[in-house]
Scaffold this active site. Structure first.
Site, PDB file in Angstrom:
ATOM      1  CD  GLN A  88      -2.488  -1.183   2.740  1.00 56.92           C
ATOM      2  OE1 GLN A  88      -3.522  -0.579   2.979  1.00 56.92           O
ATOM      3  NE2 GLN A  88      -1.875  -1.903   3.649  1.00 56.92           N
ATOM      4  CG  ASN A  89       4.120   1.224   2.407  1.00 54.93           C
ATOM      5  OD1 ASN A  89       3.052   1.467   2.967  1.00 54.93           O
ATOM      6  ND2 ASN A  89       5.067   0.484   2.949  1.00 54.93           N
ATOM      7  CB  VAL A  90       3.006   6.138  -2.441  1.00 52.16           C
ATOM      8  CG1 VAL A  90       1.528   5.787  -2.600  1.00 52.16           C
ATOM      9  CG2 VAL A  90       3.205   7.122  -1.290  1.00 52.16           C
ATOM     10  CG  ASP A  91       7.987   3.546   0.838  1.00 49.84           C
ATOM     11  OD1 ASP A  91       8.386   2.533   0.231  1.00 49.84           O
ATOM     12  OD2 ASP A  91       7.502   3.480   1.994  1.00 49.84           O
ATOM     13  CG  HIS A 106      -2.841   2.467  -1.804  1.00 51.81           C
ATOM     14  ND1 HIS A 106      -2.883   2.451  -0.438  1.00 51.81           N
ATOM     15  CD2 HIS A 106      -3.965   1.804  -2.206  1.00 51.81           C
ATOM     16  CE1 HIS A 106      -3.963   1.806  -0.015  1.00 51.81           C
ATOM     17  NE2 HIS A 106      -4.632   1.388  -1.071  1.00 51.81           N
ATOM     18  CB  CYS A 133       2.313  17.371 -19.637  1.00 52.17           C
ATOM     19  SG  CYS A 133       2.528  15.675 -20.228  1.00 52.17           S
ATOM     20  CB  THR A 174      -1.230  -2.594   6.833  1.00 49.09           C
ATOM     21  OG1 THR A 174      -2.422  -1.883   6.482  1.00 49.09           O
ATOM     22  CG2 THR A 174      -1.484  -4.082   6.789  1.00 49.09           C
ATOM     23  CB  SER A 175      -3.732   0.441  10.969  1.00 52.37           C
ATOM     24  OG  SER A 175      -4.322   1.156   9.893  1.00 52.37           O
ATOM     25  CB  ALA A 217       8.771  -3.717  10.556  1.00 55.33           C
TER      26      ALA A 217
HETATM   27  N1  APR Z   1       7.014  -1.970  12.865  1.00 57.35           N
HETATM   28  C1  APR Z   1       5.864  -2.621  12.535  1.00 57.35           C
HETATM   29  N2  APR Z   1       4.670  -2.028  12.502  1.00 57.35           N
HETATM   30  C2  APR Z   1       4.606  -0.712  12.803  1.00 57.35           C
HETATM   31  C3  APR Z   1       5.759   0.033  13.149  1.00 57.35           C
HETATM   32  C4  APR Z   1       6.996  -0.653  13.182  1.00 57.35           C
HETATM   33  N3  APR Z   1       8.153  -0.038  13.495  1.00 57.35           N
HETATM   34  N4  APR Z   1       5.371   1.315  13.403  1.00 57.35           N
HETATM   35  C5  APR Z   1       4.050   1.352  13.233  1.00 57.35           C
HETATM   36  N5  APR Z   1       3.572   0.138  12.863  1.00 57.35           N
HETATM   37  C6  APR Z   1       2.190  -0.264  12.567  1.00 57.35           C
HETATM   38  C7  APR Z   1       1.159   0.489  13.384  1.00 57.35           C
HETATM   39  O1  APR Z   1       0.938  -0.162  14.617  1.00 57.35           O
HETATM   40  C8  APR Z   1      -0.065   0.428  12.450  1.00 57.35           C
HETATM   41  O2  APR Z   1      -0.840  -0.731  12.722  1.00 57.35           O
HETATM   42  O3  APR Z   1       1.941   0.057  11.230  1.00 57.35           O
HETATM   43  C9  APR Z   1       0.555   0.316  11.048  1.00 57.35           C
HETATM   44  C10 APR Z   1       0.424   1.581  10.217  1.00 57.35           C
HETATM   45  O4  APR Z   1      -0.918   1.823   9.959  1.00 57.35           O
HETATM   46  P1  APR Z   1      -1.399   3.076   9.074  1.00 57.35           P
HETATM   47  O5  APR Z   1      -0.709   4.310   9.516  1.00 57.35           O
HETATM   48  O6  APR Z   1      -2.877   3.078   9.072  1.00 57.35           O
HETATM   49  O7  APR Z   1      -0.820   2.727   7.607  1.00 57.35           O
HETATM   50  P2  APR Z   1      -1.455   1.766   6.496  1.00 57.35           P
HETATM   51  O8  APR Z   1      -2.203   0.652   7.111  1.00 57.35           O
HETATM   52  O9  APR Z   1      -0.372   1.451   5.547  1.00 57.35           O
HETATM   53  O10 APR Z   1      -2.471   2.755   5.794  1.00 57.35           O
HETATM   54  C11 APR Z   1      -3.178   2.294   4.670  1.00 57.35           C
HETATM   55  O11 APR Z   1      -4.077   4.486   4.404  1.00 57.35           O
HETATM   56  O12 APR Z   1      -4.020   6.786   4.296  1.00 57.35           O
HETATM   57  C12 APR Z   1      -3.902   5.639   3.598  1.00 57.35           C
HETATM   58  O13 APR Z   1      -3.163   5.440   1.450  1.00 57.35           O
HETATM   59  C13 APR Z   1      -2.685   5.446   2.761  1.00 57.35           C
HETATM   60  O14 APR Z   1      -1.690   3.359   2.040  1.00 57.35           O
HETATM   61  C14 APR Z   1      -2.188   4.067   3.151  1.00 57.35           C
HETATM   62  C15 APR Z   1      -3.430   3.428   3.729  1.00 57.35           C
END
Ligand code: APR
Length: 238
Positions: A88-91, A106, A133, A174-175, A217
């Protein structure tokens, strides 16, 4: 096949902010103002400026793939079983670590798209409404090649196919707030896969997982990859 889904948590220890942690991006700016298709229609300058900030952060010399990104690239190189990484990461930290079989559902922050001619290309500069462009020369039609809320993620057909046939599904950092990715673990499980969560804490979708391992992680992902490469539980050749 091993299907891996990653989110912002895997890049946290590389120095990039997550979205929903207390110090995350959505605690600083309103997603409704800078992260939706509607926001871009209403106020493109503000949305482009936010993407410019994120792009500059990503390009900072201090930002580099961490041990978790490297471990997943190693898994792909050394596993007997096919590995598909969906992020889901754009990096660009997975590709910088060496992952090849990778889908950016994404989009990618270091690409731009022209909404007039459809051109997509690598781009590291700021984009404003005055930027022309490089293909059709129109101004005001360039946008980051990322998926905003209210837009459809990329590669969904290929991801659906992989969810139906993967043997192991692993969700990392991911959350579980954003759909359709939040539903992938349940879909993979319904298709017969073993589903594992690797995250700092339990995600919203925690009940979908057979197993969860919680921690940073950079610690838990390399440890799981080590185990996956050493035991047939995770990497069968069938
Ligand atoms: N190691 C492992 N997990 C971690 C760490 C770490 N060091 N730090 C934070 N986390 C976990 C958090 O506990 C959380 O559950 O990573 C998760 C990040 O969740 P979000 O910030 O909601 O990111 P994500 O799930 O990727 O978001 C999904 O939301 O806004 C949009 O488009 C954006 O792709 C993104 C999407």
């Amino acid at each position: 096949m091993i299907l891996i889904l990653t989110g912002a948590g895997i890049s946290r220890e590389s120095g990039l902010d997550t979205f929903r942690d207390p110090d995350g991006i959505w605690a600083r700016v309103r997603m409704e103002d800078v992260g939706t298709a509607g926001a871009y229609a209403r106020n493109p300058e503000q949305v482009l400026a936010f993407a410019n900030t994120l792009r500059r952060e990503l390009l900072a010399p201090r930002i580099a793939p961490n041990a978790a990104h490297h471990a997943l690239a190693r898994l792909e190189r050394e596993s007997r079983e096919a590995v598909l990484l969906v992020t889901q990461n754009v990096d660009n930290l997975h590709e910088r670590a060496g992952s090849v079989h990778l889908l950016h559902m994404h989009g990618e922050l270091l690409k731009i798209r022209c909404t007039r001619c459809g051109m997509v290309r690598q781009w590291e500069e700021d984009v404003t409404l005055a930027t022309a462009c490089p293909e059709c020369a129109e101004r005001g039609r360039l946008r980051p090649h990322i998926v905003w809320f209210e837009e459809t993620p990329f590669h969904l057909r290929e991801i659906e196919r992989a969810l139906a046939r993967c043997r192991v599904f692993v969700s990392i950092g991911t959350s579980g707030n954003v759909w359709p990715a939040a539903g992938f673990a349940g879909q993979a499980r319904a298709g017969g896969a073993f589903v594992l969560e690797l995250n700092l804490e339990r995600s919203l979708g925690t009940r979908a997982f057979h197993e969860g391992r919680y921690g940073r992680a950079t610690e838990i992902v390399p440890a799981w990859v080590e185990e996956a490469l050493a035991t047939s539980r995770w990497t069968s050749s069938t």
